[in-house]
Design a protein around this motif. Structure first.
Motif, PDB file in Angstrom:
ATOM      1  N   PRO A 116       0.769  -1.211   0.047  1.00  0.00           N
ATOM      2  CA  PRO A 116      -0.144   0.009   0.113  1.00  0.00           C
ATOM      3  C   PRO A 116       0.932   1.047  -0.037  1.00  0.00           C
ATOM      4  O   PRO A 116       1.785   1.265   0.143  1.00  0.00           O
ATOM      5  CB  PRO A 116      -0.674  -0.064   1.394  1.00  0.00           C
ATOM      6  CG  PRO A 116       0.373  -0.897   2.415  1.00  0.00           C
ATOM      7  CD  PRO A 116       0.942  -1.817   1.226  1.00  0.00           C
ATOM      8  N   ASP A 117       0.077   2.382  -0.152  1.00  0.00           N
ATOM      9  CA  ASP A 117       1.091   3.588   0.112  1.00  0.00           C
ATOM     10  C   ASP A 117       1.122   4.038   1.564  1.00  0.00           C
ATOM     11  O   ASP A 117       2.176   4.658   1.918  1.00  0.00           O
ATOM     12  CB  ASP A 117       0.182   4.683  -0.693  1.00  0.00           C
ATOM     13  CG  ASP A 117      -0.081   4.505  -2.157  1.00  0.00           C
ATOM     14  OD1 ASP A 117       0.952   4.630  -2.748  1.00  0.00           O
ATOM     15  OD2 ASP A 117      -1.049   4.248  -2.733  1.00  0.00           O
ATOM     16  N   ALA A 118       0.158   3.622   2.210  1.00  0.00           N
ATOM     17  CA  ALA A 118       0.253   3.565   3.698  1.00  0.00           C
ATOM     18  C   ALA A 118      -0.429   2.848   4.567  1.00  0.00           C
ATOM     19  O   ALA A 118      -1.374   2.147   4.212  1.00  0.00           O
ATOM     20  CB  ALA A 118      -0.338   5.186   3.928  1.00  0.00           C
ATOM     21  N   ILE A 119      -0.010   2.853   5.940  1.00  0.00           N
ATOM     22  CA  ILE A 119      -0.512   1.878   6.836  1.00  0.00           C
ATOM     23  C   ILE A 119      -0.828   2.532   8.001  1.00  0.00           C
ATOM     24  O   ILE A 119       0.062   3.387   8.321  1.00  0.00           O
ATOM     25  CB  ILE A 119       0.414   0.569   7.263  1.00  0.00           C
ATOM     26  CG1 ILE A 119       0.561  -0.252   6.081  1.00  0.00           C
ATOM     27  CG2 ILE A 119       0.015  -0.078   8.405  1.00  0.00           C
ATOM     28  CD1 ILE A 119       1.734  -1.185   6.424  1.00  0.00           C
ATOM     29  N   VAL A 120      -1.970   2.514   8.540  1.00  0.00           N
ATOM     30  CA  VAL A 120      -2.069   3.209   9.766  1.00  0.00           C
ATOM     31  C   VAL A 120      -2.483   2.269  10.941  1.00  0.00           C
ATOM     32  O   VAL A 120      -3.212   1.283  10.702  1.00  0.00           O
ATOM     33  CB  VAL A 120      -3.735   3.798   9.518  1.00  0.00           C
ATOM     34  CG1 VAL A 120      -4.166   4.606  10.843  1.00  0.00           C
ATOM     35  CG2 VAL A 120      -3.439   4.997   8.517  1.00  0.00           C
ATOM     36  N   LEU A 121      -1.802   2.396  11.907  1.00  0.00           N
ATOM     37  CA  LEU A 121      -1.791   1.464  13.042  1.00  0.00           C
ATOM     38  C   LEU A 121      -2.862   2.036  14.011  1.00  0.00           C
ATOM     39  O   LEU A 121      -2.776   3.199  14.687  1.00  0.00           O
ATOM     40  CB  LEU A 121      -0.383   1.586  13.945  1.00  0.00           C
ATOM     41  CG  LEU A 121       0.790   1.167  12.901  1.00  0.00           C
ATOM     42  CD1 LEU A 121       2.135   1.123  14.233  1.00  0.00           C
ATOM     43  CD2 LEU A 121       0.482  -0.242  12.479  1.00  0.00           C
ATOM     44  N   VAL A 143       3.707   5.463   7.450  1.00  0.00           N
ATOM     45  CA  VAL A 143       3.036   4.642   8.465  1.00  0.00           C
ATOM     46  C   VAL A 143       2.798   5.781   9.570  1.00  0.00           C
ATOM     47  O   VAL A 143       3.366   6.732  10.002  1.00  0.00           O
ATOM     48  CB  VAL A 143       3.985   3.773   9.366  1.00  0.00           C
ATOM     49  CG1 VAL A 143       3.240   3.170  10.755  1.00  0.00           C
ATOM     50  CG2 VAL A 143       4.470   2.537   8.483  1.00  0.00           C
ATOM     51  N   ILE A 144       1.297   5.830   9.799  1.00  0.00           N
ATOM     52  CA  ILE A 144       0.696   6.645  10.779  1.00  0.00           C
ATOM     53  C   ILE A 144       0.223   5.864  11.893  1.00  0.00           C
ATOM     54  O   ILE A 144      -0.456   4.869  11.652  1.00  0.00           O
ATOM     55  CB  ILE A 144      -0.130   7.737  10.276  1.00  0.00           C
ATOM     56  CG1 ILE A 144       0.685   8.679   9.558  1.00  0.00           C
ATOM     57  CG2 ILE A 144      -1.287   8.281  11.104  1.00  0.00           C
ATOM     58  CD1 ILE A 144      -0.343   9.939   8.824  1.00  0.00           C
ATOM     59  N   GLY A 145       0.117   6.242  13.115  1.00  0.00           N
ATOM     60  CA  GLY A 145      -0.487   5.692  14.268  1.00  0.00           C
ATOM     61  C   GLY A 145      -1.551   6.571  14.916  1.00  0.00           C
ATOM     62  O   GLY A 145      -1.609   7.656  15.019  1.00  0.00           O
ATOM     63  N   TRP A 146      -2.250   5.733  15.432  1.00  0.00           N
ATOM     64  CA  TRP A 146      -3.456   6.325  16.575  1.00  0.00           C
ATOM     65  C   TRP A 146      -3.185   5.515  17.686  1.00  0.00           C
ATOM     66  O   TRP A 146      -3.525   4.339  17.796  1.00  0.00           O
ATOM     67  CB  TRP A 146      -4.889   5.946  16.110  1.00  0.00           C
ATOM     68  CG  TRP A 146      -6.009   6.610  16.946  1.00  0.00           C
ATOM     69  CD1 TRP A 146      -6.306   7.836  17.217  1.00  0.00           C
ATOM     70  CD2 TRP A 146      -6.699   5.846  17.999  1.00  0.00           C
ATOM     71  NE1 TRP A 146      -7.291   8.095  18.298  1.00  0.00           N
ATOM     72  CE2 TRP A 146      -7.575   6.671  18.745  1.00  0.00           C
ATOM     73  CE3 TRP A 146      -6.657   4.465  18.197  1.00  0.00           C
ATOM     74  CZ2 TRP A 146      -8.369   6.218  19.732  1.00  0.00           C
ATOM     75  CZ3 TRP A 146      -7.268   3.788  19.237  1.00  0.00           C
ATOM     76  CH2 TRP A 146      -8.177   4.792  20.087  1.00  0.00           C
ATOM     77  N   HIS A 147      -2.751   6.295  18.832  1.00  0.00           N
ATOM     78  CA  HIS A 147      -2.527   5.848  20.183  1.00  0.00           C
ATOM     79  C   HIS A 147      -1.260   4.643  20.083  1.00  0.00           C
ATOM     80  O   HIS A 147      -1.406   3.573  20.675  1.00  0.00           O
ATOM     81  CB  HIS A 147      -3.855   5.006  20.800  1.00  0.00           C
ATOM     82  CG  HIS A 147      -4.519   6.081  21.295  1.00  0.00           C
ATOM     83  ND1 HIS A 147      -5.149   5.950  22.741  1.00  0.00           N
ATOM     84  CD2 HIS A 147      -5.071   7.378  21.113  1.00  0.00           C
ATOM     85  CE1 HIS A 147      -5.980   7.031  22.686  1.00  0.00           C
ATOM     86  NE2 HIS A 147      -5.943   7.929  21.934  1.00  0.00           N
ATOM     87  N   ALA A 148      -0.413   4.911  18.829  1.00  0.00           N
ATOM     88  CA  ALA A 148       0.852   3.899  18.754  1.00  0.00           C
ATOM     89  C   ALA A 148       1.970   4.329  19.659  1.00  0.00           C
ATOM     90  O   ALA A 148       2.532   3.279  19.857  1.00  0.00           O
ATOM     91  CB  ALA A 148       0.884   3.888  17.282  1.00  0.00           C
ATOM     92  N   THR A 149       2.036   5.463  20.339  1.00  0.00           N
ATOM     93  CA  THR A 149       2.982   5.893  21.089  1.00  0.00           C
ATOM     94  C   THR A 149       2.253   6.745  22.360  1.00  0.00           C
ATOM     95  O   THR A 149       1.199   7.009  22.083  1.00  0.00           O
ATOM     96  CB  THR A 149       3.932   6.550  20.515  1.00  0.00           C
ATOM     97  OG1 THR A 149       3.604   7.809  19.856  1.00  0.00           O
ATOM     98  CG2 THR A 149       5.000   5.786  19.289  1.00  0.00           C
ATOM     99  N   GLU A 150       3.222   6.880  23.243  1.00  0.00           N
ATOM    100  CA  GLU A 150       2.423   7.631  24.256  1.00  0.00           C
ATOM    101  C   GLU A 150       1.882   9.118  23.975  1.00  0.00           C
ATOM    102  O   GLU A 150       0.967   9.766  24.534  1.00  0.00           O
ATOM    103  CB  GLU A 150       3.311   7.813  25.589  1.00  0.00           C
ATOM    104  CG  GLU A 150       3.618   6.546  26.016  1.00  0.00           C
ATOM    105  CD  GLU A 150       4.676   5.648  25.395  1.00  0.00           C
ATOM    106  OE1 GLU A 150       5.462   6.216  24.753  1.00  0.00           O
ATOM    107  OE2 GLU A 150       4.727   4.459  25.703  1.00  0.00           O
TER     108      GLU A 150
END
Length: 372
Positions: A116-121, A143-150
């Motif tokens: 893919p072009d991007a992965i969202v965690l 790669v973008i995260g939602w609540h993936a780090t503090e």
């Protein structure tokens, strides 16, 4: 001592309390507390996020890897992303990690395999999967995260372009300030946390530090109770705390709603024996069960929800910025306190249990992506 709250007690206290107590920082701290709590209760009616950025690029493929789609927060963010993408020609696929770290890792690897072009965690700890995330980065997958780090923001070292979350320090502070303002500066608090999670420690430390700023308040104890054992240990823990502190406890602050979920039987028993219970405030989550308790004045005073749909739209905007070789917007949604004064819409059929601020964020993002 005020123990049971009526429907409008919170807002009346916040807006009308006199500057009647001293703190280490003088009356200016109480003024600050009143203003911040009142603002968090009232919510945001004006968009305070980005108003400019790149037009939407075309034909992008996104994979949302969920920690567990049974989790209401993760599901809500995914729904927000789906809504935002419906205005673009992007393609969105979901892969469910099913609540297991091993399965989540396998899901990320599977997502990478689709190219893919991007992965969202969605709710997946990026640090625990940094090796595979670095592989995605090498392959040119954003790669973008939602609540993936503090904390909110990017982390180049683990291949994370951006992490989206409300500021945990701000969330924790507002929760503690509500106890201070509501008690007119005489709060006697217990705090529940789980030191197995860094985010939990960040929140509980911030709540404790805020309570300590109030000279006439007391931090009775910070209780480290593992989340995976809370159902088993909470009854005995509260029984011990009732005996130790008697009726001195005015407030219980918890890092999320789960602690209050399992405190209910003990609170009910204590109410039968003593006709009074502490006021319970959660610095996180915003679960449907919490909203119901708040709406019925039943053992919970407040919680701090995430604006899940808004964050789903923000994820799409941050991805579009990355596709245009721009930095993240840096936006983090303001903290919102759900109390008896504003909970009704969240428990109505219209609300569907999701806090969705009416601040025009959808229109603002569409103006960026599709300028006239």
């Amino acid at each position: 001592m005020m123990i049971l709250w009526t429907r409008f007690a919170v807002l009346l206290v916040v807006l009308n309390s006199p500057y009647s107590f001293a703190t280490n920082e003088g009356s200016s701290f109480y003024e600050y507390a009143k203003v911040k709590v009142a603002r968090a209760i009232s919510g945001n009616t004006a968009w305070d996020g980005p108003t400019n950025g790149p037009s939407a690029v075309y034909n992008k493929s996104i994979i949302f890897v969920a920690s567990d789609l049974r989790n209401g927060g993760v599901y809500g963010v995914g729904k927000g992303m789906s809504e935002a993408i419906s205005h673009l020609d992007w393609h969105l696929r979901f892969i469910d990690g099913l609540g297991s770290e091993t399965r989540q890792g396998a899901a990320i690897r599977k997502a990478i395999g689709f190219g893919p072009d991007a992965i969202v965690l969605g709710g997946i700890d990026a640090e625990r999967h940094k090796d595979v995330l670095k592989l995605a980065q090498k392959l040119g997958i954003v790669v973008i995260g939602w609540h993936a780090t503090e904390m909110a923001g990017g982390n180049e070292e683990i291949g994370l372009f951006m992490n989206i979350t409300t500021d945990p320090l701000d969330v924790a502070e507002v929760a503690a300030l509500l106890a201070i303002v509501g008690s007119k500066g005489k709060a006697k608090t217990l705090i529940f946390t789980d030191s197995n999670y860094k985010i939990a420690t960040i929140k509980s430390d911030a709540m404790a530090a805020t309570i300590r700023k109030c000279q006439e308040c007391q931090l009775l104890e910070v209780n480290d109770l593992p989340l995976d054992k809370v159902s088993e240990l909470m009854p005995k823990t509260l029984e011990k705390l009732w005996e130790q502190y008697n009726q001195d406890i005015t407030h219980i602050l918890a890092i999320n709603d789960l602690y209050i979920d399992y405190a209910i039987p003990s609170l009910e028993s204590n109410l039968e024996q003593h006709d009074q219970v502490p006021l319970n405030i959660s610095a996180g989550d915003g679960s449907k069960a919490a909203y119901k308790r708040i709406n019925t004045d039943n053992f919970q005073l407040a919680t701090v929800p995430e604006p899940l749909y808004l964050q789903g739209w923000q994820i799409i905007d941050e991805l579009n910025r990355s596709f245009n070789d721009l930095s993240p917007s840096g936006y983090s949604a303001a903290v919102h306190l759900v109390t008896p004064e504003n909970v009704e819409e969240l428990v109505s059929q219209k609300g569907h249990g999701i806090y969705d601020p009416e601040n025009g964020y959808r229109e603002a993002y569409l103006k960026i992506w599709k300028p006239q």
